[in-house]
Design a protein around this motif. Structure first.
Motif, PDB file in Angstrom:
ATOM      1  N   SER A 203       8.592 -14.909 -32.707  1.00 51.32           N
ATOM      2  CA  SER A 203       7.397 -14.795 -33.536  1.00 51.32           C
ATOM      3  C   SER A 203       7.790 -14.555 -34.992  1.00 51.32           C
ATOM      4  CB  SER A 203       6.510 -13.660 -33.036  1.00 51.32           C
ATOM      5  OG  SER A 203       7.206 -12.433 -33.087  1.00 51.32           O
TER       6      SER A 203
ATOM      7  N   ARG B 207      10.162 -10.816 -33.220  1.00 51.92           N
ATOM      8  CA  ARG B 207      10.132 -10.436 -31.817  1.00 51.92           C
ATOM      9  C   ARG B 207      10.237 -11.677 -30.934  1.00 51.92           C
ATOM     10  NH1 ARG B 207       5.615  -8.790 -30.122  1.00 51.92           N
ATOM     11  NH2 ARG B 207       6.207  -7.088 -28.737  1.00 51.92           N
TER      12      ARG B 207
ATOM     13  N   LEU C  63       9.251 -13.529 -27.452  1.00 53.45           N
ATOM     14  CA  LEU C  63       8.249 -13.552 -26.391  1.00 53.45           C
ATOM     15  C   LEU C  63       8.716 -14.494 -25.293  1.00 53.45           C
ATOM     16  CD1 LEU C  63       6.644 -12.514 -28.913  1.00 53.45           C
ATOM     17  CD2 LEU C  63       4.656 -13.685 -27.953  1.00 53.45           C
TER      18      LEU C  63
ATOM     19  N   LEU D 234       4.309 -12.913 -21.780  1.00 55.79           N
ATOM     20  CA  LEU D 234       2.944 -13.417 -21.704  1.00 55.79           C
ATOM     21  C   LEU D 234       2.823 -14.338 -20.493  1.00 55.79           C
ATOM     22  CD1 LEU D 234       2.147 -14.333 -25.431  1.00 55.79           C
ATOM     23  CD2 LEU D 234       1.574 -12.231 -24.199  1.00 55.79           C
TER      24      LEU D 234
ATOM     25  N   ASP E   8       8.994  -6.456 -15.292  1.00 57.25           N
ATOM     26  CA  ASP E   8       8.503  -5.128 -15.676  1.00 57.25           C
ATOM     27  C   ASP E   8       9.626  -4.224 -16.176  1.00 57.25           C
ATOM     28  OD1 ASP E   8       5.894  -5.777 -15.077  1.00 57.25           O
ATOM     29  OD2 ASP E   8       5.955  -4.934 -13.044  1.00 57.25           O
TER      30      ASP E   8
ATOM     31  N   ALA F 209      11.674  -3.992 -20.606  1.00 54.31           N
ATOM     32  CA  ALA F 209      11.552  -3.046 -21.717  1.00 54.31           C
ATOM     33  C   ALA F 209      12.556  -1.911 -21.597  1.00 54.31           C
ATOM     34  CB  ALA F 209      10.133  -2.496 -21.790  1.00 54.31           C
TER      35      ALA F 209
ATOM     36  N   ASP G 295      11.104  -9.039 -26.002  1.00 57.78           N
ATOM     37  CA  ASP G 295      10.226  -7.944 -26.405  1.00 57.78           C
ATOM     38  C   ASP G 295       8.891  -7.927 -25.677  1.00 57.78           C
ATOM     39  OD1 ASP G 295      11.851  -6.802 -28.674  1.00 57.78           O
ATOM     40  OD2 ASP G 295      11.644  -8.862 -29.373  1.00 57.78           O
ATOM     41  N   GLU G 296       8.431  -9.088 -25.233  1.00 59.17           N
ATOM     42  CA  GLU G 296       7.109  -9.151 -24.609  1.00 59.17           C
ATOM     43  C   GLU G 296       7.052 -10.341 -23.665  1.00 59.17           C
ATOM     44  OE1 GLU G 296       2.342  -9.340 -25.903  1.00 59.17           O
ATOM     45  OE2 GLU G 296       3.917  -9.348 -27.434  1.00 59.17           O
TER      46      GLU G 296
END
Length: 449
Positions: free
Chosen positions: A320, A324, A326, A357, A344, A347, A354-355
């Motif tokens: 992004s 970060r 994704l 989706l 899960d 992190a 980082d994330e």
């Protein structure tokens, strides 16, 4: 020296009106397991469109690639069927339904197989290079590359900035499956990088080969593409995919690995001599002043079978604007307990991701294509981006137009037996004719009988 500002744009394929489950892809477990089931072309197209819109809304550069003309009357005529279009379809359905299925496949929706792309920062002549994949292993895909080249030419028309090659000769020795077996590493997208080519076998060399399913990408094809693109040997790495994972249903590298900038996210069984592969990538990137991280998922946490059923690695790894990373995964990753547990835990592991989706791409997944299959990555600097056909960039207006276009032209039910309906050809041609206006594609479809 820092290169000019560049972006990684993702060009997703619009799902075509003939999306169906004919089970044409031996070696693709999902495709074969859903053979003869009923598809929903309208839902498939909308699922893909909504992924594009959401990523555009998040600030990513998102473009659209059009479907190809299907059913391909040209293919059916080339194999001996004659008469008017309705007669051609009726006779093919009666005498060779497998050829009608191949002529009707909407497989061009998986644009990771459309071409291999090298950005201008890597190429000898400073242009962005595209080589459409010959997809020689499968009839329904081997007919795509000429039409794909026309589509790319309509979008990337500036020959001073873009070079669109012809596909490699369509022989098994040069089997090329495009960007599904290619990724690129660089500190920033506009910097000179290292291009990573993964192959399943060498046609003329020695080495292990899969025994159950075919290896579709050859070393010879990967090397040919690198030569066509003017890539230097110190900025290319060629790695062999593990034959045993091909036999487990990993028909392309993007089912077992994905990369972005300085990160490779892969399964521990992805490659032959895996740590030597890491070492070569690290050494060549280090020479460019670029770090490298291999995030390797162990078999003990996620098996190859889990990876294939969930398409964990057939994900998009995106950077992004704030730096970060994704990970874009299909809903099936949340439905597999081991894969969900791994995601899960990202992190707490302090990984480069980082994330996460999650997207619903059920219709595409049933045919063996996840988020990564649906997009072709094209790195563009600001001048190159400005030279792209402006009508193909996703935004609110284009989304509204395409959403309504799908409603007007797509069926919500299509079984393999429905491919014999001559009305499907008329519906598809009407849809594509309107799409050329929406996307400003000119005469990209010839609708030749």
């Amino acid at each position: 020296m820092q290169a000019s500002k560049a972006y990684e744009a993702n060009f997703d394929g619009l799902v075509g009106p003939t999306h169906n489950y004919a089970g044409l892809s031996f070696g693709n477990v999902a495709s074969r397991s859903n053979e003869k089931s009923v598809a929903n072309p309208k839902a498939a197209a909308k699922q893909g469109l909504r992924k594009m819109k959401r990523l555009a809304d998040l600030g990513f550069q998102q473009g659209v690639l059009p479907p190809l003309e299907r059913p391909s009357i040209r293919l059916l005529r080339d194999v001996g069927f004659s008469g008017d279009d309705a007669s051609v379809i009726a006779r093919a359905a009666r005498e060779a339904p497998e050829l009608l299925a191949a002529a009707s496949s909407a497989s061009a929706m998986w644009t990771a197989n459309a071409a291999t792309v090298s950005p201008s920062a890597d190429t000898e002549d400073g242009r962005v290079h595209f080589t459409p994949a010959n997809l020689a292993a499968k009839l329904h895909r081997a007919i795509e590359h000429g039409e794909t080249r026309r589509s790319l030419g309509a979008i990337f028309a500036d020959e001073a900035r873009f070079r669109i090659h012809h596909a490699l000769p369509g022989t098994p020795a040069l089997g090329d499956e495009g960007a599904a077996n290619h990724t690129r590493f660089a500190r920033e997208y506009g910097d000179k990088g290292v291009e990573f080519f993964v192959y399943g076998k060498s046609e003329y060399g020695q080495g292990p080969q899969p025994q159950r399913y075919p290896a579709r990408q050859t070393l010879e094809a990967s090397r040919a593409v690198a030569r066509l693109h003017g890539l230097s040997s110190d900025a290319t790495v060629f790695a062999q995919q593990s034959p045993d994972v091909i036999d487990a249903g990993v028909f392309h590298n993007d089912v077992i690995a994905v990369g972005n900038r300085t990160t490779l996210f892969c399964h521990e069984r992805a490659f032959v001599d895996q740590h030597k592969v890491y070492d070569e990538l690290r050494t060549k990137l280090d020479a460019l002043g670029t770090p490298f991280t291999a995030l390797e998922v162990p078999e003990s946490e996620v098996s190859v079978e889990d990876a294939v059923s969930s398409y964990l690695f057939n994900s998009q790894l995106l950077s992004s604007a704030d730096g970060r990373q994704l990970l874009i995964v299909p809903q099936e990753c949340r439905e597999n307990a081991r894969v969900a547990a791994y995601l899960d835990s990202l992190a707490s592991r302090k990984t480069p991701i980082d994330e996460v989706l999650v997207f619903d791409l059920r219709e595409s997944m049933k045919n063996g294509g996840g988020p990564a299959c649906l997009r072709l990555r094209v790195v563009l600097d600001e001048a190159e981006r400005a030279a792209v056909n402006t009508r193909v960039w996703m935004n609110d207006a284009l989304f509204t137009q395409l959403d309504a276009w799908i409603d007007r032209h797509y069926r919500d039910r299509l079984a393999p037996a429905d491919l014999a309906d001559p009305k499907l050809l008329a519906e598809s041609r009407a849809a594509l004719d309107e799409l050329t206006t929406i996307l400003g594609l000119g005469a990209v479809y010839d609708f030749q009988r």
